[in-house]
Design an enzyme around this catalytic site. Structure first.
Site, PDB file in Angstrom:
ATOM      1  N   HIS A   1       0.848  -1.194   0.000  1.00 58.90           N
ATOM      2  CA  HIS A   1       0.000   0.000   0.000  1.00 58.90           C
ATOM      3  C   HIS A   1       0.883   1.243   0.000  1.00 58.90           C
ATOM      4  O   HIS A   1       2.036   1.203   0.433  1.00 58.90           O
ATOM      5  CB  HIS A   1      -0.900   0.021   1.242  1.00 58.90           C
ATOM      6  CG  HIS A   1      -2.060  -0.929   1.163  1.00 58.90           C
ATOM      7  ND1 HIS A   1      -3.110  -0.886   2.041  1.00 58.90           N
ATOM      8  CD2 HIS A   1      -2.323  -1.941   0.299  1.00 58.90           C
ATOM      9  CE1 HIS A   1      -3.992  -1.834   1.726  1.00 58.90           C
ATOM     10  NE2 HIS A   1      -3.533  -2.498   0.681  1.00 58.90           N
TER      11      HIS A   1
ATOM     12  N   GLU B   1       0.926   4.111   1.747  1.00 56.74           N
ATOM     13  CA  GLU B   1       1.450   4.611   3.020  1.00 56.74           C
ATOM     14  C   GLU B   1       2.554   3.692   3.529  1.00 56.74           C
ATOM     15  O   GLU B   1       3.562   4.136   4.081  1.00 56.74           O
ATOM     16  CB  GLU B   1       0.332   4.696   4.072  1.00 56.74           C
ATOM     17  CG  GLU B   1      -0.874   5.507   3.642  1.00 56.74           C
ATOM     18  CD  GLU B   1      -1.954   4.656   2.985  1.00 56.74           C
ATOM     19  OE1 GLU B   1      -1.622   3.729   2.233  1.00 56.74           O
ATOM     20  OE2 GLU B   1      -3.139   4.945   3.232  1.00 56.74           O
TER      21      GLU B   1
HETATM   22 ZN   LIG Z   1      -3.384   0.442   3.411  1.00 60.06          ZN
END
Ligand SMILES: [Zn+2]
Length: 149
Positions: free
Chosen positions: A52, A54
């Protein structure tokens, strides 16, 4: 003004994600309180098909960097509260990194998980979440194929 600049960059990064039918395209930037960019990332970056945004960005910051506690994570989509691909959702990764401020364009819809309340997880952990809906259309643009249902 700085928040808008960095969130716009996060939305640009989202457009660089390899498309997926099973995950959102998201961009993220970690910025120190003095305006220094610490790291950036996007979903499915490099050779990791499930990373992901982040997570990818935070992985590039030294976890002992003292600037993290006053840094902001800008994410085109609200950090996830749960995910199928790994045990630690991004809301938890943000808190564990020591970051206590998140700026995002868009709350996660219940497309892939129910009760996708990353903001709730962050708030419970003592973080402030700011939503700037002016950027929502740009954040959603690379995800149109997931939202037409
Ligand atoms: Zn995430």
């Amino acid at each position: 003004a700085a928040d808008h600049h960095w969130l716009a960059l996060a939305c640009e990064l989202a457009a660089e994600c390899p498309p997926s039918e099973t995950a959102f395209s998201v961009g993220a930037v970690v910025v120190a309180a003095d305006g220094t960019e610490l790291a950036r990332g996007h979903s499915r970056e490099g050779t990791d098909p499930v990373v992901h945004a982040e997570e990818a960005a935070l992985a590039k910051v030294d976890p002992t960097d003292p600037r993290l506690v006053t840094a902001t994570v800008y994410s085109s989509l609200e950090p996830c509260a749960r995910r199928a691909s790994r045990p630690a959702p991004c809301a938890r990764l943000v808190l564990d990194a020591g970051v206590r401020r998140v700026v995002t364009a868009w709350r996660e819809p219940d497309t892939f998980v129910a009760d996708a309340d990353g903001s709730g997880v962050l708030a419970a952990g003592g973080a402030t979440v700011v939503v700037l809906p002016e950027h929502e259309d740009r954040a959603k643009a690379p995800n149109g194929h997931l939202l037409g249902r």
